[in-house]
Design a protein around this motif. Structure first.
Motif, PDB file in Angstrom:
ATOM      1  N   VAL A   1       0.839  -1.207   0.000  1.00 60.88           N
ATOM      2  CA  VAL A   1       0.000   0.000   0.000  1.00 60.88           C
ATOM      3  C   VAL A   1       0.867   1.248   0.000  1.00 60.88           C
ATOM      4  CG1 VAL A   1      -1.693   1.320   1.313  1.00 60.88           C
ATOM      5  CG2 VAL A   1      -1.941  -1.153   1.126  1.00 60.88           C
ATOM      6  N   CYS A   2       1.861   1.281   0.878  1.00 63.30           N
ATOM      7  CA  CYS A   2       2.718   2.471   0.988  1.00 63.30           C
ATOM      8  C   CYS A   2       3.506   2.709  -0.297  1.00 63.30           C
ATOM      9  CB  CYS A   2       3.670   2.315   2.167  1.00 63.30           C
ATOM     10  SG  CYS A   2       2.871   2.352   3.792  1.00 63.30           S
ATOM     11  N   MET A   3       4.029   1.649  -0.905  1.00 61.45           N
ATOM     12  CA  MET A   3       4.788   1.817  -2.143  1.00 61.45           C
ATOM     13  C   MET A   3       3.887   2.312  -3.271  1.00 61.45           C
ATOM     14  SD  MET A   3       7.227  -1.572  -1.869  1.00 61.45           S
ATOM     15  CE  MET A   3       8.134  -1.256  -3.362  1.00 61.45           C
ATOM     16  N   GLY A   4       2.643   1.833  -3.304  1.00 61.48           N
ATOM     17  CA  GLY A   4       1.711   2.322  -4.308  1.00 61.48           C
ATOM     18  C   GLY A   4       1.369   3.795  -4.113  1.00 61.48           C
ATOM     19  N   LEU A   5       1.181   4.208  -2.870  1.00 60.99           N
ATOM     20  CA  LEU A   5       0.882   5.614  -2.587  1.00 60.99           C
ATOM     21  C   LEU A   5       2.053   6.519  -2.957  1.00 60.99           C
ATOM     22  CD1 LEU A   5      -0.969   5.279   0.842  1.00 60.99           C
ATOM     23  CD2 LEU A   5      -1.982   5.769  -1.383  1.00 60.99           C
ATOM     24  N   GLU A   6       3.262   6.061  -2.693  1.00 61.42           N
ATOM     25  CA  GLU A   6       4.436   6.845  -3.097  1.00 61.42           C
ATOM     26  C   GLU A   6       4.464   7.016  -4.611  1.00 61.42           C
ATOM     27  OE1 GLU A   6       8.330   6.445  -0.797  1.00 61.42           O
ATOM     28  OE2 GLU A   6       7.402   4.482  -0.443  1.00 61.42           O
ATOM     29  N   HIS A   7       4.164   5.967  -5.341  1.00 61.68           N
ATOM     30  CA  HIS A   7       4.156   6.052  -6.803  1.00 61.68           C
ATOM     31  C   HIS A   7       3.091   7.040  -7.282  1.00 61.68           C
ATOM     32  CE1 HIS A   7       4.661   4.707 -10.948  1.00 61.68           C
ATOM     33  NE2 HIS A   7       3.340   4.600 -11.030  1.00 61.68           N
ATOM     34  N   LEU A   8       1.931   7.035  -6.652  1.00 59.67           N
ATOM     35  CA  LEU A   8       0.870   7.963  -7.050  1.00 59.67           C
ATOM     36  C   LEU A   8       1.291   9.410  -6.832  1.00 59.67           C
ATOM     37  CD1 LEU A   8      -2.375   6.205  -5.740  1.00 59.67           C
ATOM     38  CD2 LEU A   8      -1.580   6.403  -8.101  1.00 59.67           C
ATOM     39  N   ARG A   9       1.989   9.676  -5.741  1.00 59.18           N
ATOM     40  CA  ARG A   9       2.415  11.047  -5.473  1.00 59.18           C
ATOM     41  C   ARG A   9       3.421  11.521  -6.510  1.00 59.18           C
ATOM     42  NH1 ARG A   9       2.879  11.683   1.153  1.00 59.18           N
ATOM     43  NH2 ARG A   9       0.662  11.290   1.560  1.00 59.18           N
ATOM     44  N   VAL A  10       4.316  10.633  -6.951  1.00 62.07           N
ATOM     45  CA  VAL A  10       5.258  10.994  -8.002  1.00 62.07           C
ATOM     46  C   VAL A  10       4.512  11.329  -9.292  1.00 62.07           C
ATOM     47  CG1 VAL A  10       7.113  10.096  -9.468  1.00 62.07           C
ATOM     48  CG2 VAL A  10       7.134   9.640  -7.006  1.00 62.07           C
ATOM     49  N   GLN A  11       3.405  10.637  -9.550  1.00 62.30           N
ATOM     50  CA  GLN A  11       2.595  10.865 -10.747  1.00 62.30           C
ATOM     51  C   GLN A  11       1.602  12.014 -10.569  1.00 62.30           C
ATOM     52  OE1 GLN A  11       2.956   9.034 -13.602  1.00 62.30           O
ATOM     53  NE2 GLN A  11       4.646   7.903 -12.694  1.00 62.30           N
ATOM     54  N   ASN A  12       1.666  12.715  -9.448  1.00 63.56           N
ATOM     55  CA  ASN A  12       0.738  13.804  -9.141  1.00 63.56           C
ATOM     56  C   ASN A  12      -0.709  13.314  -9.121  1.00 63.56           C
ATOM     57  OD1 ASN A  12       0.252  16.497  -8.430  1.00 63.56           O
ATOM     58  ND2 ASN A  12      -0.289  17.035 -10.533  1.00 63.56           N
ATOM     59  N   MET A  13      -0.874  12.132  -8.554  1.00 63.51           N
ATOM     60  CA  MET A  13      -2.200  11.539  -8.447  1.00 63.51           C
ATOM     61  C   MET A  13      -2.496  11.267  -6.983  1.00 63.51           C
ATOM     62  SD  MET A  13      -3.159  11.151 -11.648  1.00 63.51           S
ATOM     63  CE  MET A  13      -4.368   9.858 -11.688  1.00 63.51           C
ATOM     64  N   GLY A  14      -3.784  11.122  -6.687  1.00 63.74           N
ATOM     65  CA  GLY A  14      -4.215  10.761  -5.344  1.00 63.74           C
ATOM     66  C   GLY A  14      -5.110   9.543  -5.402  1.00 63.74           C
ATOM     67  N   GLN A  15      -5.275   8.892  -4.251  1.00 63.79           N
ATOM     68  CA  GLN A  15      -6.182   7.748  -4.189  1.00 63.79           C
ATOM     69  C   GLN A  15      -7.582   8.253  -3.874  1.00 63.79           C
ATOM     70  OE1 GLN A  15      -7.511   7.130  -1.026  1.00 63.79           O
ATOM     71  NE2 GLN A  15      -6.240   8.698  -0.089  1.00 63.79           N
ATOM     72  N   GLY A  16      -8.573   7.661  -4.535  1.00 61.11           N
ATOM     73  CA  GLY A  16      -9.932   8.131  -4.367  1.00 61.11           C
ATOM     74  C   GLY A  16     -10.532   7.748  -3.029  1.00 61.11           C
ATOM     75  N   ASP A  17     -10.363   6.514  -2.631  1.00 62.15           N
ATOM     76  CA  ASP A  17     -10.945   6.050  -1.372  1.00 62.15           C
ATOM     77  C   ASP A  17     -10.109   4.870  -0.891  1.00 62.15           C
ATOM     78  OD1 ASP A  17     -12.471   5.560   0.810  1.00 62.15           O
ATOM     79  OD2 ASP A  17     -14.190   4.743  -0.270  1.00 62.15           O
ATOM     80  N   LEU A  18      -9.123   5.152  -0.052  1.00 63.84           N
ATOM     81  CA  LEU A  18      -8.203   4.115   0.427  1.00 63.84           C
ATOM     82  C   LEU A  18      -8.854   3.393   1.593  1.00 63.84           C
ATOM     83  CD1 LEU A  18      -5.367   2.959  -0.059  1.00 63.84           C
ATOM     84  CD2 LEU A  18      -4.561   4.447   1.756  1.00 63.84           C
ATOM     85  N   CYS A  19      -9.654   2.410   1.273  1.00 63.81           N
ATOM     86  CA  CYS A  19     -10.306   1.604   2.286  1.00 63.81           C
ATOM     87  C   CYS A  19     -10.189   0.147   1.864  1.00 63.81           C
ATOM     88  CB  CYS A  19     -11.773   2.013   2.441  1.00 63.81           C
ATOM     89  SG  CYS A  19     -12.767   1.774   0.951  1.00 63.81           S
ATOM     90  N   PRO A  20     -10.369  -0.799   2.787  1.00 60.64           N
ATOM     91  CA  PRO A  20     -10.212  -2.215   2.423  1.00 60.64           C
ATOM     92  C   PRO A  20     -11.102  -2.660   1.272  1.00 60.64           C
ATOM     93  CG  PRO A  20     -10.264  -1.965   4.807  1.00 60.64           C
ATOM     94  CD  PRO A  20     -10.595  -0.622   4.238  1.00 60.64           C
ATOM     95  N   GLU A  21     -12.261  -2.022   1.105  1.00 62.22           N
ATOM     96  CA  GLU A  21     -13.173  -2.415   0.029  1.00 62.22           C
ATOM     97  C   GLU A  21     -12.633  -2.058  -1.353  1.00 62.22           C
ATOM     98  OE1 GLU A  21     -15.150  -2.394   3.781  1.00 62.22           O
ATOM     99  OE2 GLU A  21     -14.073  -0.767   2.756  1.00 62.22           O
ATOM    100  N   ASN A  22     -11.704  -1.117  -1.455  1.00 60.61           N
ATOM    101  CA  ASN A  22     -11.172  -0.702  -2.748  1.00 60.61           C
ATOM    102  C   ASN A  22      -9.736  -1.157  -2.971  1.00 60.61           C
ATOM    103  OD1 ASN A  22     -13.441   0.524  -3.811  1.00 60.61           O
ATOM    104  ND2 ASN A  22     -12.960   2.522  -2.921  1.00 60.61           N
ATOM    105  N   LEU A  23      -9.214  -2.006  -2.110  1.00 56.44           N
ATOM    106  CA  LEU A  23      -7.878  -2.577  -2.297  1.00 56.44           C
ATOM    107  C   LEU A  23      -8.053  -4.017  -2.778  1.00 56.44           C
ATOM    108  CD1 LEU A  23      -6.128  -1.161   0.891  1.00 56.44           C
ATOM    109  CD2 LEU A  23      -5.909  -0.347  -1.469  1.00 56.44           C
TER     110      LEU A  23
ATOM    111  N   LEU B   1      -5.753   1.165   8.484  1.00 55.68           N
ATOM    112  CA  LEU B   1      -5.601  -0.157   7.894  1.00 55.68           C
ATOM    113  C   LEU B   1      -4.857  -1.109   8.829  1.00 55.68           C
ATOM    114  CD1 LEU B   1      -4.745   0.482   4.122  1.00 55.68           C
ATOM    115  CD2 LEU B   1      -6.802  -0.570   5.060  1.00 55.68           C
ATOM    116  N   ILE B   2      -3.895  -0.584   9.582  1.00 56.24           N
ATOM    117  CA  ILE B   2      -3.152  -1.437  10.516  1.00 56.24           C
ATOM    118  C   ILE B   2      -4.116  -2.083  11.500  1.00 56.24           C
ATOM    119  CG2 ILE B   2      -1.430  -1.454  12.356  1.00 56.24           C
ATOM    120  CD1 ILE B   2       0.055   0.751  10.849  1.00 56.24           C
ATOM    121  N   TYR B   3      -5.005  -1.279  12.086  1.00 55.38           N
ATOM    122  CA  TYR B   3      -5.975  -1.822  13.039  1.00 55.38           C
ATOM    123  C   TYR B   3      -6.943  -2.785  12.368  1.00 55.38           C
ATOM    124  CZ  TYR B   3      -4.477   1.244  16.804  1.00 55.38           C
ATOM    125  OH  TYR B   3      -3.742   1.847  17.788  1.00 55.38           O
ATOM    126  N   GLN B   4      -7.386  -2.443  11.158  1.00 55.46           N
ATOM    127  CA  GLN B   4      -8.356  -3.299  10.479  1.00 55.46           C
ATOM    128  C   GLN B   4      -7.754  -4.652  10.110  1.00 55.46           C
ATOM    129  OE1 GLN B   4      -9.193  -0.421   7.447  1.00 55.46           O
ATOM    130  NE2 GLN B   4     -11.104   0.261   8.408  1.00 55.46           N
TER     131      GLN B   4
END
Length: 522
Positions: A295-317, A386-389
């Motif tokens: 998850v963290c590596m994917g988020l880092e990649h999105l930031r480099v691409q100037n993108m954000g995640q729409g809804d970072l919840c277990p249902e969308n992973l 996510l850690i708690y979930q």
């Protein structure tokens, strides 16, 4: 004796300038161009000089492309100008290299140790690239598939199952087959739910193991045989549970084709692993660290691409099955149900276009009485949740930020990973945004939890940059030896976990480790 006539100046310039073009060809195209960052912390095997310049000529004395100096008396037109070849870089060193070239490296100021360390770093980078290509497929093949799928619709696809193989918070996924190069390839047809509006930006993202890829799209009438189960809320209102969710009013929908076929969401995985967590806590919590790391590596990649995640919840992973794990792990992981899947982030938006959309009630209730956090902070908060979930501890985001930083819900100490995960959750969910750990720091903490250094390293020796540098160098060497031993046996080829490990050891530095261990073992 009479003196010989002087030589023409024009010919002297030509005879001296010709050899200068030769060495520059040697430096074109580094075989591992993206290994440069790995080698940056290793002393170079020879003094730096300009590209294409022979190592025997200092830059300040090297002839320019302007007027040439006359040749010395010992040179003549018929004699070649003596010029030494540049020393190869560690990234170019192979076992079959000629001893003459290898000798240049051994005589360099860096010495044998610098050469070996540079070769190890370059080899690790190449190995990481090969494993990644195995996981994702070659870019050339993906371009061919995109060209082949262009303009195609449902008529070119064979629906393999009437019901979706996976349902996320924003889409349904149906397995389909497509004929390509005399073979049948299985893809996922992604049918967005009517409320989803953020899928148009996905095709512009670069390839990454933790980001869902799209290789085709079309707009067409949906096949009549497809069944679209409703969301959990709709199922509670509809006894059948198979209400098409407004699809009758929208018979033509845009469909996306993805090469990865998800079999489950992270929410479904967490729901089905309560018993596994109790019976095999060490294996399960290591798997939790590996999922969070993706998850963290994917988020880092999105930031480099100037993108954000729409809804970072277990249902969308999404979870995608990897190729078969090494044979040494197949028995143990199959008996425990712990085969590591690829985790894919599947919901995105452009940061410059809009703010992070609030798609559920939790996101609208970020700490009553506190200002809503800006978009960059949301990632840290959601990863902390996510850690708690994943560890099956009930907590809401509102309650998490309502607690004081030292009164977060207790995470039971069930394995060697429990304390570190609890510490990371506390750093990510700190009430003060300035004191929260970043996604980059969270990724580094998870890597240390998985592969060290552990706290016992500092029991005999005081923590220092020298100690950490030596630890990194030894672990890199041992990792490469492990790969070599496995390739000689019947263990099988490296997979996702090995790729994640390679990513860590090809990039980590002693300075990063010093800061991370300070935060983790404080």
């Amino acid at each position: 004796d009479p003196l010989p006539p002087p030589l023409p100046k024009k010919q002297l310039q030509r005879a001296e300038s010709l050899p200068e073009q030769g060495p520059s060809r040697h430096w074109q195209g580094d075989p591992t161009p993206w290994a440069a960052s790995t080698l940056s912390s290793i002393p170079p095997p020879h003094p730096p000089h300009e590209e294409g310049a022979p190592s025997s000529i200092p830059p300040r004395d090297r002839p320019s492309w302007g007027p040439k100096r006359p040749l010395t008396k010992s040179q003549s037109l018929g004699e070649p100008v003596a010029q030494s070849s540049p020393s190869p870089s560690p990234a170019e060193v192979t076992f079959g290299m000629a001893d003459g070239e290898l000798g240049q490296l051994l005589e360099s100021p860096a010495g044998v140790c610098g050469v070996v360390l540079g070769c190890q770093a370059a080899t690790l980078a190449r190995l990481s690239a090969r494993i990644q290509e195995k996981l994702l497929g070659s870019e050339e093949r993906q371009r061919l598939l995109e060209a082949e799928l262009a303009g195609k619709g449902w008529a070119a696809l064979s629906v393999l199952e009437r019901e979706p193989c996976c349902q996320s918070g924003d889409a349904w996924y149906f397995p389909v087959s497509f004929a390509f190069e005399q073979s049948q390839l299985v893809f996922a047809a992604k049918v967005p739910k009517p409320c989803c509006t953020s899928l148009g930006v996905q095709s512009s993202l670069g390839a990454h193991c933790s980001i869902q890829r799209l290789i085709g799209r079309f707009t067409d009438h949906l096949p009549w045989e497809l069944v679209f189960p409703g969301s959990p809320e709709e199922q509670s209102q509809s006894p059948s549970g198979e209400e098409p969710a407004h699809l009758p009013t929208c018979p033509v929908l845009q469909v996306f084709i993805s090469p990865e076929v998800p079999y489950q969401t992270l929410a479904g995985f967490v729901k089905g692993t309560h018993g596994l967590h109790r019976t095999s806590p060490g294996h399960y919590e290591r798997l939790a660290c590996l999922l969070l790391l993706q998850v963290c590596m994917g988020l880092e990649h999105l930031r480099v691409q100037n993108m954000g995640q729409g809804d970072l919840c277990p249902e969308n992973l999404l979870l995608v099955q990897c190729p078969c794990p090494p044979q040494s792990q197949q028995g143990k992981e199959a008996s425990l149900g712990l085969s590591l899947p690829r985790l894919l982030i599947s919901s995105f938006f452009k940061v410059k276009d809009k703010q992070r959309p609030c798609s559920n009630s939790q996101e609208q209730d970020w700490t009553k009485g506190l200002a809503a956090p800006p978009a960059p902070v949301a990632d840290e908060l959601n990863v902390g949740m996510l850690i708690y979930q994943i560890l099956h501890v009930d907590i809401s985001l509102e309650n998490a930020l309502g607690f004081r930083s030292n009164r977060l819900p207790e995470i039971p100490s069930l394995s060697i990973y429990s304390t570190g995960l609890k510490r990371l959750a506390m750093l990510l969910l700190h009430r003060d945004p300035c004191k929260r750990a970043s996604i980059e720091q969270a990724r580094s903490i998870l890597q240390v939890l998985l592969w060290g250094p552990r706290q016992e390293l500092f029991a005999r020796s005081k923590k220092s940059l020298t100690l950490l540098r030596s630890w990194v160098e030894v672990k890199r060497a041992l990792l490469l030896l492990k790969f070599a031993e496995n390739s000689a046996g019947a263990v099988g080829s490296p997979g996702l976990e090995e790729w994640l490990c390679c990513q860590y050891f090809k990039e980590v530095t002693e300075h990063t480790l010093y800061q991370v261990t300070q935060a983790l073992y404080a």
